[in-house]
Design an enzyme around this catalytic site. Structure first.
Site, PDB file in Angstrom:
ATOM      1  CG  ASP A  86      89.004  32.159  63.423  1.00 58.96           C
ATOM      2  OD1 ASP A  86      89.053  31.246  62.577  1.00 58.96           O
ATOM      3  OD2 ASP A  86      89.857  32.335  64.303  1.00 58.96           O
ATOM      4  CG  HIS A 137      70.135  49.410  44.382  1.00 56.06           C
ATOM      5  ND1 HIS A 137      70.570  48.668  43.319  1.00 56.06           N
ATOM      6  CD2 HIS A 137      68.781  49.246  44.414  1.00 56.06           C
ATOM      7  CE1 HIS A 137      69.527  48.095  42.728  1.00 56.06           C
ATOM      8  NE2 HIS A 137      68.428  48.430  43.379  1.00 56.06           N
ATOM      9  CG  ASP A 186      63.078  49.513  49.914  1.00 57.57           C
ATOM     10  OD1 ASP A 186      62.553  48.550  50.505  1.00 57.57           O
ATOM     11  OD2 ASP A 186      63.276  49.541  48.692  1.00 57.57           O
ATOM     12  CG  ASP A 224      60.556  44.991  49.071  1.00 56.42           C
ATOM     13  OD1 ASP A 224      61.028  46.011  49.590  1.00 56.42           O
ATOM     14  OD2 ASP A 224      60.725  44.694  47.874  1.00 56.42           O
ATOM     15  CG  HIS A 231      62.096  51.768  40.064  1.00 56.11           C
ATOM     16  ND1 HIS A 231      60.839  51.393  40.458  1.00 56.11           N
ATOM     17  CD2 HIS A 231      62.423  52.835  40.850  1.00 56.11           C
ATOM     18  CE1 HIS A 231      60.436  52.181  41.452  1.00 56.11           C
ATOM     19  NE2 HIS A 231      61.371  53.068  41.706  1.00 56.11           N
ATOM     20  CG  HIS A 237      60.133  42.902  43.099  1.00 52.89           C
ATOM     21  ND1 HIS A 237      60.058  42.149  44.247  1.00 52.89           N
ATOM     22  CD2 HIS A 237      60.428  44.162  43.509  1.00 52.89           C
ATOM     23  CE1 HIS A 237      60.313  42.921  45.298  1.00 52.89           C
ATOM     24  NE2 HIS A 237      60.529  44.152  44.880  1.00 52.89           N
ATOM     25  CG  HIS A 296      64.195  41.485  43.586  1.00 54.40           C
ATOM     26  ND1 HIS A 296      65.151  42.233  42.971  1.00 54.40           N
ATOM     27  CD2 HIS A 296      63.484  42.358  44.339  1.00 54.40           C
ATOM     28  CE1 HIS A 296      65.033  43.511  43.340  1.00 54.40           C
ATOM     29  NE2 HIS A 296      64.038  43.601  44.172  1.00 54.40           N
ATOM     30  CD  GLU A 321      59.385  48.043  44.420  1.00 52.91           C
ATOM     31  OE1 GLU A 321      60.257  48.815  44.817  1.00 52.91           O
ATOM     32  OE2 GLU A 321      59.511  46.798  44.452  1.00 52.91           O
ATOM     33  CE1 TYR A 332      63.176  56.758  44.126  1.00 47.93           C
ATOM     34  CE2 TYR A 332      62.390  56.300  41.895  1.00 47.93           C
ATOM     35  CZ  TYR A 332      62.469  55.954  43.230  1.00 47.93           C
ATOM     36  OH  TYR A 332      61.826  54.815  43.675  1.00 47.93           O
ATOM     37  NE  ARG A 343      61.633  51.996  46.495  1.00 47.64           N
ATOM     38  CZ  ARG A 343      62.843  52.523  46.503  1.00 47.64           C
ATOM     39  NH1 ARG A 343      63.182  53.434  45.616  1.00 47.64           N
ATOM     40  NH2 ARG A 343      63.741  52.169  47.417  1.00 47.64           N
ATOM     41  CD  GLU A 403      58.936  47.767  47.873  1.00 48.34           C
ATOM     42  OE1 GLU A 403      59.843  48.397  48.462  1.00 48.34           O
ATOM     43  OE2 GLU A 403      59.145  46.774  47.156  1.00 48.34           O
TER      44      GLU A 403
HETATM   45  N1  GLY Z   1      63.947  46.432  48.461  1.00 41.86           N
HETATM   46  C1  GLY Z   1      64.150  45.926  47.178  1.00 41.86           C
HETATM   47  C2  GLY Z   1      63.105  46.338  46.259  1.00 41.86           C
HETATM   48  O1  GLY Z   1      62.290  47.163  46.590  1.00 41.86           O
HETATM   49  O2  GLY Z   1      62.994  45.826  45.189  1.00 41.86           O
HETATM   50 MN    MN Z   2      60.598  45.847  46.146  1.00 42.33          MN
HETATM   51 MN    MN Z   3      61.823  47.608  48.617  1.00 46.10          MN
END
Ligand code: GLY
Ligand code: MN
Ligand code: MN
Length: 441
Positions: free
Chosen positions: A36, A239, A256, A267, A346, A350, A357, A380, A384, A401, A403
């Site tokens: 529900d 993540h 983030d 973002d 990474h 993006h 994304h 970004e 780490y 990070r 960004e």
């Molecule tokens: N928050 C997702 C990224 O930075 O790609």
């Molecule tokens: Mn991002």
């Molecule tokens: Mn992000």
């Protein structure tokens, strides 16, 4: 342009890009969370891009040709359901308000589609995105084929409508950029709010609550993705979303988080000291990531290809890792052997838009595509450092990070998320001022 006119113009552009035929574009289904209880409804981005219509159980049928025709299939009005769940436009209301040529109850879709597809050369569809919809599309085509003896022919090809739409969505109009700018401002304010609220002994989820408070109080509908609030070593989990640990004196916290406003994502990542003051090693790494970001941002300009900002950030980071004793050898060797990867694994950004994304090809014919005005992306870089043999101990468990969201302009790029401070001195000043205020309160 009025909102309906914007969506109508997009439908016309799509119809012109199609090589004849019919596009069928459904919105997203409602999804049950548990008994529900449903997840908050979020429309499909492609569907919304073309319609502005936010109700579930709706399908756009777009017929290409000299005078393209847009047909909406949607829920009927239903007083009983509207008492429980809220307003429904119904086909007539939707047709008027959103400027469709025709509108019908969604219950008529299956019956009408074989007629609409008869003698059309192509069916444009999001083939492969959803097996239930794929089966339905095969069913429509088979039903057209069954009419073959009466002289009707079925579409000979199914085209992926996303190929055309992804390219359209990649280039943002001034109207879309204005929405993204507002989303960025709200998210920037939320990060400042989190900085002000941080204190040793507080919990990660308390900062998450500050972010959500700021998003919603400015009318953003939801976070654009699950917020990451990662204190200390948690920042080295890319993540991390548990957000349930205590913030420790002397640690950094990586946040983030970005809101979604009127269908557009922001973002932002900021990393700041829980107690308001960077330690020496934290500052060394932070300044390095900030320098890498500045270098990447410098290269976000028309004519540079997609990967140039990433390569630029990588060079700065790799040299910094050598200088700080995290990597050994020459810059060329560290880049060649990817020796930086344990600390930076990474990419530097993006596409950003309706989806965090966002859609759009990064390569064309096998080559990185060139940046062009109207494209929106994130920048970004990060760093780490997990504990390990040979890794200088003063950097262990530091995750950073930084960004920002940017739009490519005619000559360079505009940073949309600039209100959230990122210089060491600016972050420390903001956090100091908020502590002073607390003391005097
Ligand atoms: N928050 C997702 C990224 O930075 O790609
Ligand atoms: Mn991002
Ligand atoms: Mn992000």
């Amino acid at each position: 342009m009025s909102k309906p006119a914007i969506f109508k113009a997009r439908r016309q552009r799509l119809a012109q890009a199609m090589q004849g035929g019919v596009a069928v574009i459904p919105t997203a289904p409602e999804r049950q969370r548990n008994r529900d209880s449903h997840y908050a409804y979020r429309f499909d981005s492609y569907f919304h891009y073309l319609t502005g219509f936010a109700e579930p159980e709706a399908v756009l049928v777009l017929i290409a040709g000299a005078s393209p025709k847009s047909i909406l299939f949607c829920r009927e009005k239903n007083l009983e359901r509207e008492i429980w769940d809220g307003f429904r436009h119904g086909p007539e209301g939707a047709k008027e308000e959103f400027g469709f040529d025709e509108a019908y109850p969604v219950s008529q879709l299956e019956e009408m589609l074989p007629q609409l597809l008869a003698d059309q050369p192509n069916l444009y569809f999001h083939l492969g995105a959803d097996s239930e919809w794929d089966a339905r599309a095969v069913g429509w085509l088979n039903r057209v084929r069954e009419k073959g003896r009466s002289g009707v022919s079925a579409p000979g090809a199914i085209q992926d409508v996303r190929v055309l739409l992804d390219e359209m969505r990649l280039f943002k109009s001034p109207d879309e950029i204005a929405t993204m700018r507002r989303a960025a401002d709200i998210s920037g304010a939320a990060h400042m709010r989190a900085m002000r609220a941080a204190r040793p002994g507080g919990m990660e989820y308390q900062l998450e609550a500050e972010l959500l408070h700021e998003f919603r109080r400015h009318g953003a509908q939801a976070p654009a993705y699950t917020s990451i609030v990662a204190g200390g070593a948690n920042a080295c989990v890319l993540h991390y979303v548990a957000n349930d640990a205590e913030l420790q004196d002397g640690d950094l916290v990586l946040v983030d988080a970005g809101c979604e406003l009127d269908g557009y994502a922001s973002d932002i990542t900021r990393t700041f000291p829980v107690n308001g003051k960077f330690t020496g090693p934290q500052r060394d790494l932070y300044e390095l990531v900030l320098a890498a970001q500045a270098e990447a941002l410098f290269h976000v300009k028309p004519g540079r290809h997609w990967n140039v900002p990433h390569e630029a950030a990588l060079k700065v980071l790799a040299q910094g890792f050598i200088d700080l004793g995290l990597c050994a050898g020459s810059l060329d060797a560290v880049l060649e052997k990817e020796a930086y990867k344990p600390f930076y694994m990474h990419k530097t950004g993006h596409w950003l838009g309706m989806d965090v994304h966002d859609v759009g090809n990064y390569k064309l014919a096998g080559e990185w595509r060139e940046l062009q005005p109207g494209m929106t992306l994130t920048v970004e870089p990060g760093c780490y450092v997990r504990p390990g043999e040979g890794v200088p101990e003063q950097f262990w468990n530091i995750g950073i990070r930084i960004e920002d969201d940017v739009v490519v302009t005619e000559s360079a790029c505009e940073v949309l998320t600039g209100i959230a401070p990122k210089k060491v001195a600016d972050i420390e000043a903001l956090m100091r001022d908020s502590k002073e205020r607390d003391k005097n309160a």
